[in-house]
Write an enzyme that holds these catalytic residues in place. Structure first.
Site, PDB file in Angstrom:
ATOM      1  N   GLY A  52       0.959  -3.607   1.800  1.00  0.00           N
ATOM      2  CA  GLY A  52       1.461  -2.265   1.561  1.00  0.00           C
ATOM      3  C   GLY A  52       1.624  -2.135   0.059  1.00  0.00           C
ATOM      4  O   GLY A  52       1.175  -3.003  -0.694  1.00  0.00           O
ATOM      5  N   GLY A  58       2.930  -3.073  -2.833  1.00  0.00           N
ATOM      6  CA  GLY A  58       3.777  -4.188  -3.220  1.00  0.00           C
ATOM      7  C   GLY A  58       4.193  -4.185  -4.669  1.00  0.00           C
ATOM      8  O   GLY A  58       5.162  -4.863  -5.038  1.00  0.00           O
ATOM      9  N   ARG A  59       3.486  -3.460  -5.525  1.00  0.00           N
ATOM     10  CA  ARG A  59       3.904  -3.341  -6.931  1.00  0.00           C
ATOM     11  C   ARG A  59       3.631  -1.940  -7.466  1.00  0.00           C
ATOM     12  O   ARG A  59       3.374  -1.739  -8.644  1.00  0.00           O
ATOM     13  CB  ARG A  59       3.217  -4.389  -7.803  1.00  0.00           C
ATOM     14  CG  ARG A  59       1.705  -4.403  -7.772  1.00  0.00           C
ATOM     15  CD  ARG A  59       1.192  -5.376  -8.812  1.00  0.00           C
ATOM     16  NE  ARG A  59      -0.248  -5.572  -8.731  1.00  0.00           N
ATOM     17  CZ  ARG A  59      -0.968  -6.161  -9.683  1.00  0.00           C
ATOM     18  NH1 ARG A  59      -0.381  -6.582 -10.783  1.00  0.00           N
ATOM     19  NH2 ARG A  59      -2.266  -6.332  -9.530  1.00  0.00           N
ATOM     20  N   LYS A  90       1.337   1.265 -10.841  1.00  0.00           N
ATOM     21  CA  LYS A  90       0.986  -0.136 -10.670  1.00  0.00           C
ATOM     22  C   LYS A  90       1.841  -0.927 -11.662  1.00  0.00           C
ATOM     23  O   LYS A  90       1.840  -0.629 -12.861  1.00  0.00           O
ATOM     24  CB  LYS A  90      -0.500  -0.365 -10.947  1.00  0.00           C
ATOM     25  CG  LYS A  90      -1.003  -1.763 -10.599  1.00  0.00           C
ATOM     26  CD  LYS A  90      -2.518  -1.832 -10.761  1.00  0.00           C
ATOM     27  CE  LYS A  90      -3.075  -3.178 -10.298  1.00  0.00           C
ATOM     28  NZ  LYS A  90      -4.560  -3.229 -10.419  1.00  0.00           N
ATOM     29  N   ASP A 101       5.955 -10.453  -8.060  1.00  0.00           N
ATOM     30  CA  ASP A 101       7.027  -9.964  -8.931  1.00  0.00           C
ATOM     31  C   ASP A 101       6.974  -8.450  -9.133  1.00  0.00           C
ATOM     32  O   ASP A 101       7.846  -7.884  -9.803  1.00  0.00           O
ATOM     33  CB  ASP A 101       7.004 -10.687 -10.289  1.00  0.00           C
ATOM     34  CG  ASP A 101       5.696 -10.476 -11.064  1.00  0.00           C
ATOM     35  OD1 ASP A 101       4.902  -9.584 -10.697  1.00  0.00           O
ATOM     36  OD2 ASP A 101       5.476 -11.204 -12.053  1.00  0.00           O
ATOM     37  N   GLY A 102       5.969  -7.788  -8.557  1.00  0.00           N
ATOM     38  CA  GLY A 102       5.889  -6.339  -8.663  1.00  0.00           C
ATOM     39  C   GLY A 102       5.478  -5.825 -10.027  1.00  0.00           C
ATOM     40  O   GLY A 102       5.619  -4.641 -10.319  1.00  0.00           O
ATOM     41  N   ARG A 128      -1.501   6.153 -12.470  1.00  0.00           N
ATOM     42  CA  ARG A 128      -2.854   6.702 -12.291  1.00  0.00           C
ATOM     43  C   ARG A 128      -2.762   8.037 -11.554  1.00  0.00           C
ATOM     44  O   ARG A 128      -1.877   8.250 -10.715  1.00  0.00           O
ATOM     45  CB  ARG A 128      -3.760   5.721 -11.543  1.00  0.00           C
ATOM     46  CG  ARG A 128      -3.308   5.326 -10.166  1.00  0.00           C
ATOM     47  CD  ARG A 128      -4.402   4.567  -9.409  1.00  0.00           C
ATOM     48  NE  ARG A 128      -4.625   3.234  -9.908  1.00  0.00           N
ATOM     49  CZ  ARG A 128      -4.179   2.124  -9.334  1.00  0.00           C
ATOM     50  NH1 ARG A 128      -3.419   2.202  -8.238  1.00  0.00           N
ATOM     51  NH2 ARG A 128      -4.451   0.940  -9.814  1.00  0.00           N
ATOM     52  N   ARG A 134      -5.464   5.380   2.306  1.00  0.00           N
ATOM     53  CA  ARG A 134      -6.534   4.399   2.380  1.00  0.00           C
ATOM     54  C   ARG A 134      -7.027   4.271   3.817  1.00  0.00           C
ATOM     55  O   ARG A 134      -6.328   4.651   4.768  1.00  0.00           O
ATOM     56  CB  ARG A 134      -6.029   3.031   1.901  1.00  0.00           C
ATOM     57  CG  ARG A 134      -5.264   3.077   0.587  1.00  0.00           C
ATOM     58  CD  ARG A 134      -4.230   1.963   0.519  1.00  0.00           C
ATOM     59  NE  ARG A 134      -3.345   2.117  -0.630  1.00  0.00           N
ATOM     60  CZ  ARG A 134      -3.450   1.412  -1.752  1.00  0.00           C
ATOM     61  NH1 ARG A 134      -4.372   0.485  -1.871  1.00  0.00           N
ATOM     62  NH2 ARG A 134      -2.606   1.621  -2.745  1.00  0.00           N
ATOM     63  N   ASP A 176      -8.230  -1.805   2.338  1.00  0.00           N
ATOM     64  CA  ASP A 176      -7.035  -1.194   1.743  1.00  0.00           C
ATOM     65  C   ASP A 176      -7.310  -0.687   0.338  1.00  0.00           C
ATOM     66  O   ASP A 176      -6.440  -0.049  -0.271  1.00  0.00           O
ATOM     67  CB  ASP A 176      -5.868  -2.187   1.727  1.00  0.00           C
ATOM     68  CG  ASP A 176      -6.184  -3.449   0.953  1.00  0.00           C
ATOM     69  OD1 ASP A 176      -7.126  -4.159   1.343  1.00  0.00           O
ATOM     70  OD2 ASP A 176      -5.506  -3.737  -0.042  1.00  0.00           O
TER      71      ASP A 176
END
Length: 452
Positions: free
Chosen positions: A91, A93-94, A114, A126-127, A180, A187, A253
């Site tokens: 999912g 995640g960062r 991101k 760590d994201g 972005r 997705r 994804d």
């Protein structure tokens, strides 16, 4: 006025999906926020180019909500096949979706991040994002846009003052948060999650959302959705090939249902027409090699069909999937002739020309960018020998769609790995951002010339 009252049209469409599709999250509290890149050309499309640098940093480094848009960041839930292995534990995640707005063409656009911190889907990550990763995304997105590839745009890059440890670049390394601008962040993997959880109502809801907000159509017909996605993804595959671009990680994804390319990690441009060329050092089997990208994207489209199976019978979906090859063939003809500055005839001659160009590029190892530069809107120059005889004759039958004099006058504009590393070295060694900004300006001028 920072927000253009004529052009700024904030949206909250994502909230109509309901909280089963996302998790409300908070951005990381970064030690510092140093603005390194802002894409005012893209910002003008959604009416916010008037932001001062301080306002920009507050919104895209500290993530104060944009007025009238999402009240807080949302990390989207999805699954996906990663190198053909299904993973239900992924999912955002960062990253997260921070805001939505309509652009000047009325399209719903998402501002996604991101490197903005950990979410419930971070697992052991760590994201964060390395500064080099952000720089590379700017370069990839700008070059793809210039070459006519449907792509997200690198909207903002802010250095965040943390030192990160990574296995694939010298560590510790500098950190950043990227924003972005994309035509949606839904997705194929978003549909896969719902199918995995046997959530037919959710599949209907998501189908309706995509058709209404990303395609401007009413209803919740899964066949219509699949038809549209096959068309868009076939075009994406063709544009990648004509650009000589290798995404590197075409997992399900990483395929947007609008057919817009995004998420640039281990990308590379291949210098010559080498079907076996790979971008990711970990792609040992060459699954996403240059020449296999159409196959990979078609396979991902199949996963969307599998996900929609609870809503519709298999036979009509199979029939639609079988149209991918024809649509890809039509799209690569259009993409090649656009790069050549010619107008398609709409006959078998077009396909024959593309095949002869591919064959000559492969057999001679001629640099792709060099060939398209030399052949744009003019006869193939002297120096292209016997292997190019067929191409030379075929091109002679296509009048230019624009004057050569209006085209790019410099050397071929490329984005090969050596130049990327040189741009990064200037930043890493002396904090010199001049080469990056100069390259972005060059690429944009090249794109304008190519578009005629």
């Amino acid at each position: 006025m920072p927000f253009d009252p004529q052009a700024y049209r904030p949206e909250t469409a994502l909230l109509t999906l309901g909280d089963g599709f996302y998790d409300a999250v908070q951005a990381a509290d970064f030690p510092e926020t140093r603005l390194r890149f802002r894409n005012d050309r893209a910002a003008a499309e959604i009416g916010i180019a008037g932001l001062t640098d301080a306002e920009w940093t507050r919104h895209f480094g500290r993530f104060d909500p944009l007025p009238g848009s999402l009240p807080q960041p949302l990390a989207l839930r999805y699954h996906g096949h990663q190198f053909r292995q299904y993973n239900p534990d992924i999912g955002d995640g960062r990253g997260f979706t921070f805001a939505q707005a309509r652009d000047t063409n009325g399209r719903l656009m998402d501002l996604g991040t991101k490197g903005s911190g950990q979410t419930p889907w971070s697992r052991f990550g760590d994201g964060r994002l390395t500064l080099k990763g952000g720089v590379r995304e700017i370069l990839a997105a700008e070059m793809l846009e210039a070459l006519g590839v449907p792509t997200s745009r690198a909207f903002s890059l802010i250095e965040t003052g943390e030192q990160l440890a990574r296995n694939d670049e010298p560590s510790p390394t500098r950190s950043a948060v990227l924003v972005r601008l994309s035509h949606g962040h839904i997705r194929i993997g978003t549909f896969q999650r719902l199918a995995f959880e046997r959530d037919e109502a959710g599949l209907r809801t998501l189908t309706r959302y995509v058709l209404a907000n990303l395609y401007g159509e009413s209803g919740d017909d899964p066949l219509r959705l699949l038809d549209l996605v096959i068309g868009r993804t076939a075009t994406l595959a063709a544009r990648y090939m004509a650009a000589g671009f290798v995404h590197g990680v075409l997992n399900s994804d990483n395929i947007n249902v609008t057919g817009e390319s995004f998420d640039y990690g281990p990308w590379r441009w291949t210098s010559s027409w080498d079907p076996a060329f790979t971008a990711a050092y970990f792609d040992h089997a060459g699954l996403y090699a240059f020449g296999r990208q159409p196959e990979a994207i078609h396979w991902d489209a199949m996963q969307l069909a599998v996900s929609l199976r609870p809503l519709v019978e298999a036979e009509p979906m199979i029939a639609l999937l079988e149209t991918f090859a024809q649509r890809y063939g039509e799209a690569i003809v259009a993409a090649f002739l656009w790069r050549l500055g010619r107008t398609p005839k709409g006959s078998g001659d077009d396909q024959a020309l593309v095949q002869s160009v591919e064959r000559a590029l492969r057999d001679t190892a001629t640099p792709i960018d060099r060939f398209f530069h030399d052949a744009f809107a003019q006869p193939l120059p002297d120096g292209y020998g016997a292997p190019w005889t067929e191409v030379r004759a075929a091109l002679a039958a296509y009048p230019p769609r624009t004057a050569r004099s209006a085209f790019w006058h410099g050397e071929p504009c490329s984005m090969l790995i050596d130049e990327v590393e040189t741009i990064w070295s200037a930043i890493a060694q002396s904090d010199d951002w001049g080469p990056l900004h100069a390259k972005v300006a060059q690429v944009r001028a090249f794109g304008a010339a190519l578009a005629g």
